[in-house]
Design a protein around this motif. Structure first.
Motif, PDB file in Angstrom:
ATOM      1  N   TYR A   1       0.848  -1.189   0.000  1.00  0.00           N
ATOM      2  CA  TYR A   1       0.000   0.000   0.000  1.00  0.00           C
ATOM      3  C   TYR A   1       0.886   1.242   0.000  1.00  0.00           C
ATOM      4  N   ALA A   2       0.307   2.339  -0.434  1.00  0.00           N
ATOM      5  CA  ALA A   2       1.095   3.565  -0.606  1.00  0.00           C
ATOM      6  C   ALA A   2       1.777   3.999   0.680  1.00  0.00           C
ATOM      7  N   ASP A   3       1.110   3.790   1.829  1.00  0.00           N
ATOM      8  CA  ASP A   3       1.688   4.272   3.086  1.00  0.00           C
ATOM      9  C   ASP A   3       2.803   3.390   3.612  1.00  0.00           C
ATOM     10  N   GLU A   4       3.083   2.242   2.945  1.00  0.00           N
ATOM     11  CA  GLU A   4       4.184   1.382   3.368  1.00  0.00           C
ATOM     12  C   GLU A   4       5.227   1.215   2.261  1.00  0.00           C
ATOM     13  N   ALA A   5       5.102   1.966   1.198  1.00  0.00           N
ATOM     14  CA  ALA A   5       6.025   1.843   0.073  1.00  0.00           C
ATOM     15  C   ALA A   5       7.425   2.298   0.467  1.00  0.00           C
ATOM     16  N   VAL A   6       8.432   1.542   0.029  1.00  0.00           N
ATOM     17  CA  VAL A   6       9.831   1.872   0.279  1.00  0.00           C
ATOM     18  C   VAL A   6      10.512   2.308  -1.015  1.00  0.00           C
ATOM     19  N   SER A   7      10.335   1.538  -2.077  1.00  0.00           N
ATOM     20  CA  SER A   7      10.941   1.867  -3.369  1.00  0.00           C
ATOM     21  C   SER A   7      10.277   3.104  -3.967  1.00  0.00           C
ATOM     22  N   ASN A   8      11.076   3.914  -4.637  1.00  0.00           N
ATOM     23  CA  ASN A   8      10.555   5.143  -5.230  1.00  0.00           C
ATOM     24  C   ASN A   8       9.475   4.878  -6.266  1.00  0.00           C
ATOM     25  N   ASP A   9       9.596   3.773  -7.028  1.00  0.00           N
ATOM     26  CA  ASP A   9       8.601   3.500  -8.065  1.00  0.00           C
ATOM     27  C   ASP A   9       7.286   2.983  -7.485  1.00  0.00           C
ATOM     28  N   ASP A  10       7.275   2.634  -6.194  1.00  0.00           N
ATOM     29  CA  ASP A  10       6.045   2.177  -5.547  1.00  0.00           C
ATOM     30  C   ASP A  10       5.341   3.285  -4.775  1.00  0.00           C
ATOM     31  N   LYS A  11       5.968   4.459  -4.691  1.00  0.00           N
ATOM     32  CA  LYS A  11       5.380   5.565  -3.943  1.00  0.00           C
ATOM     33  C   LYS A  11       4.046   5.981  -4.579  1.00  0.00           C
ATOM     34  N   ASP A  12       3.059   6.246  -3.737  1.00  0.00           N
ATOM     35  CA  ASP A  12       1.730   6.700  -4.179  1.00  0.00           C
ATOM     36  C   ASP A  12       1.052   5.702  -5.111  1.00  0.00           C
ATOM     37  N   MET A  13       1.396   4.421  -4.946  1.00  0.00           N
ATOM     38  CA  MET A  13       0.810   3.381  -5.794  1.00  0.00           C
ATOM     39  C   MET A  13       0.325   2.206  -4.940  1.00  0.00           C
ATOM     40  N   LEU A  14      -0.679   1.496  -5.463  1.00  0.00           N
ATOM     41  CA  LEU A  14      -1.096   0.211  -4.911  1.00  0.00           C
ATOM     42  C   LEU A  14      -0.444  -0.863  -5.773  1.00  0.00           C
ATOM     43  N   THR A  15       0.371  -1.722  -5.152  1.00  0.00           N
ATOM     44  CA  THR A  15       1.231  -2.642  -5.898  1.00  0.00           C
ATOM     45  C   THR A  15       1.021  -4.074  -5.433  1.00  0.00           C
ATOM     46  N   VAL A  16       0.912  -4.995  -6.389  1.00  0.00           N
ATOM     47  CA  VAL A  16       0.828  -6.428  -6.087  1.00  0.00           C
ATOM     48  C   VAL A  16       2.184  -7.058  -6.355  1.00  0.00           C
ATOM     49  N   ARG A  17       2.640  -7.913  -5.420  1.00  0.00           N
ATOM     50  CA  ARG A  17       3.964  -8.523  -5.521  1.00  0.00           C
ATOM     51  C   ARG A  17       3.861 -10.045  -5.682  1.00  0.00           C
ATOM     52  N   LEU A  18       4.783 -10.619  -6.459  1.00  0.00           N
ATOM     53  CA  LEU A  18       4.902 -12.069  -6.632  1.00  0.00           C
ATOM     54  C   LEU A  18       6.338 -12.484  -6.338  1.00  0.00           C
ATOM     55  N   TRP A  19       6.533 -13.775  -6.009  1.00  0.00           N
ATOM     56  CA  TRP A  19       7.886 -14.266  -5.771  1.00  0.00           C
ATOM     57  C   TRP A  19       7.919 -15.776  -5.924  1.00  0.00           C
ATOM     58  N   ASN A  20       9.097 -16.381  -5.749  1.00  0.00           N
ATOM     59  CA  ASN A  20       9.285 -17.823  -5.892  1.00  0.00           C
ATOM     60  C   ASN A  20       9.802 -18.408  -4.575  1.00  0.00           C
ATOM     61  N   PRO A  21       8.908 -18.842  -3.686  1.00  0.00           N
ATOM     62  CA  PRO A  21       9.338 -19.360  -2.382  1.00  0.00           C
ATOM     63  C   PRO A  21       9.968 -20.743  -2.482  1.00  0.00           C
ATOM     64  N   VAL A  22      10.848 -21.030  -1.541  1.00  0.00           N
ATOM     65  CA  VAL A  22      11.489 -22.345  -1.434  1.00  0.00           C
ATOM     66  C   VAL A  22      11.432 -22.777   0.023  1.00  0.00           C
ATOM     67  N   LEU A  23      10.940 -23.982   0.259  1.00  0.00           N
ATOM     68  CA  LEU A  23      10.904 -24.553   1.594  1.00  0.00           C
ATOM     69  C   LEU A  23      12.212 -25.290   1.834  1.00  0.00           C
ATOM     70  N   GLU A  24      13.005 -24.813   2.801  1.00  0.00           N
ATOM     71  CA  GLU A  24      14.297 -25.418   3.123  1.00  0.00           C
ATOM     72  C   GLU A  24      14.211 -26.076   4.496  1.00  0.00           C
ATOM     73  N   ASN A  25      14.152 -27.404   4.490  1.00  0.00           N
ATOM     74  CA  ASN A  25      14.063 -28.156   5.747  1.00  0.00           C
ATOM     75  C   ASN A  25      12.963 -27.608   6.658  1.00  0.00           C
ATOM     76  N   GLY A  26      11.820 -27.368   6.058  1.00  0.00           N
ATOM     77  CA  GLY A  26      10.647 -26.957   6.815  1.00  0.00           C
ATOM     78  C   GLY A  26      10.501 -25.479   7.062  1.00  0.00           C
ATOM     79  N   VAL A  27      11.457 -24.663   6.604  1.00  0.00           N
ATOM     80  CA  VAL A  27      11.433 -23.221   6.867  1.00  0.00           C
ATOM     81  C   VAL A  27      11.432 -22.436   5.559  1.00  0.00           C
ATOM     82  N   ILE A  28      10.582 -21.427   5.490  1.00  0.00           N
ATOM     83  CA  ILE A  28      10.580 -20.486   4.363  1.00  0.00           C
ATOM     84  C   ILE A  28      11.107 -19.156   4.868  1.00  0.00           C
ATOM     85  N   GLU A  29      12.189 -18.686   4.256  1.00  0.00           N
ATOM     86  CA  GLU A  29      12.751 -17.373   4.574  1.00  0.00           C
ATOM     87  C   GLU A  29      12.191 -16.375   3.565  1.00  0.00           C
ATOM     88  N   PHE A  30      11.371 -15.445   4.038  1.00  0.00           N
ATOM     89  CA  PHE A  30      10.733 -14.481   3.138  1.00  0.00           C
ATOM     90  C   PHE A  30      11.702 -13.375   2.731  1.00  0.00           C
TER      91      PHE A  30
END
Length: 249
Positions: free
Chosen positions: A178-207
């Motif tokens: 959300y705009a009030d939590e944006a850190v990157s300059n290109d995300d400022k004043d924008m509503l942004t959806v994020r995707l990623w590729n998680p990996v489970l390592e021995n039962g733990v996911i490091e975000f």
């Protein structure tokens, strides 16, 4: 490699009979199917139910999958937009148990709340709220999936996937910026959806952190709602709290 442990870190366990971390690809047809693992946004929502203030931003560091991943399918009659009910099948996760590690940082997009940046206060309140099961009801992805939280030590007790090695889960939803939590300059004043590729390592996911997500899409422009005007509407508030707005809980 384990992530850094911050001094304002909190650790808690969350359990529930069912969970539904919706795969966005299944929603178009009117039916929902859960991801096999919790999303960053769902865990952040749990922390918001435990304790939240606009002064802070919760950062989810890790989640540990404790129980075997099982699914259960249920027939649901959701309400249709045009009235009446429809018939759909939802696929839930069953008997879920997670250990979560997170920490908070100051929301630098809210300079009007600078007086409330008391790390010791917020950390202690958050820990007390975990001990009490949260300030609000806990939901595991969706409202019909009630959850329960309690304190824990991250890594204690044997988990179902402690020796499973590396399990990649492909492209998944990470969360919304959300705009009030944006850190990157290109995300400022924008509503942004994020995707990623998680990996489970021995039962733990490091975000990864939200600003580290390179797969994202800007949905629309979004203004930041100021909170400073709220305080100005209360005459004599400084006297009521001893001259320090930041001490309000």
């Amino acid at each position: 490699m384990s992530k850094e442990i911050y001094r304002n870190t909190v650790e808690f366990a969350v359990r529930g009979r069912y969970a539904l971390f919706s795969d966005i690809l299944t929603r178009a047809g009117g039916e929902k199917s859960s991801y096999p693992i919790p999303t960053y946004e769902a865990l952040k929502g749990i922390l918001h139910s435990i304790y939240w203030k606009p002064t802070i931003v919760w950062i989810i560091d890790s989640v540990r999958i404790m129980n075997p991943i099982r699914t259960a399918r249920k027939g649901i009659r959701p309400i249709k937009y045009g009235g009446g009910n429809d018939l759909a099948y939802y696929t839930y996760l069953e008997d879920v148990y997670y250990q979560v590690r997170a920490h908070f940082e100051w929301n630098m997009n809210r300079p009007e709340l600078e007086k409330d940046r008391n790390e010791h206060k917020h950390h202690n309140i958050a820990k007390r709220m975990i001990e009490r099961g949260g300030r609000r009801d806990i939901f595991l992805g969706t409202r019909e999936c009630q959850g329960y939280v309690e304190p824990c030590r991250f890594g204690e007790i044997t988990g179902a996937y402690d020796n499973c090695g590396s399990i990649p889960y492909g492209l998944m939803y990470h969360g919304i910026t959300y705009a009030d939590e944006a850190v990157s300059n290109d995300d400022k004043d924008m509503l942004t959806v994020r995707l990623w590729n998680p990996v489970l390592e021995n039962g733990v996911i490091e975000f990864i952190r939200p600003e580290e997500c390179t797969l994202k899409r800007h949905i629309r422009k979004m203004p930041i709602k100021p909170f400073g005007e709220l305080y100005d509407n209360f005459t004599g508030l400084d006297e009521f709290v001893g001259g320090d707005i930041g001490e309000l809980d």
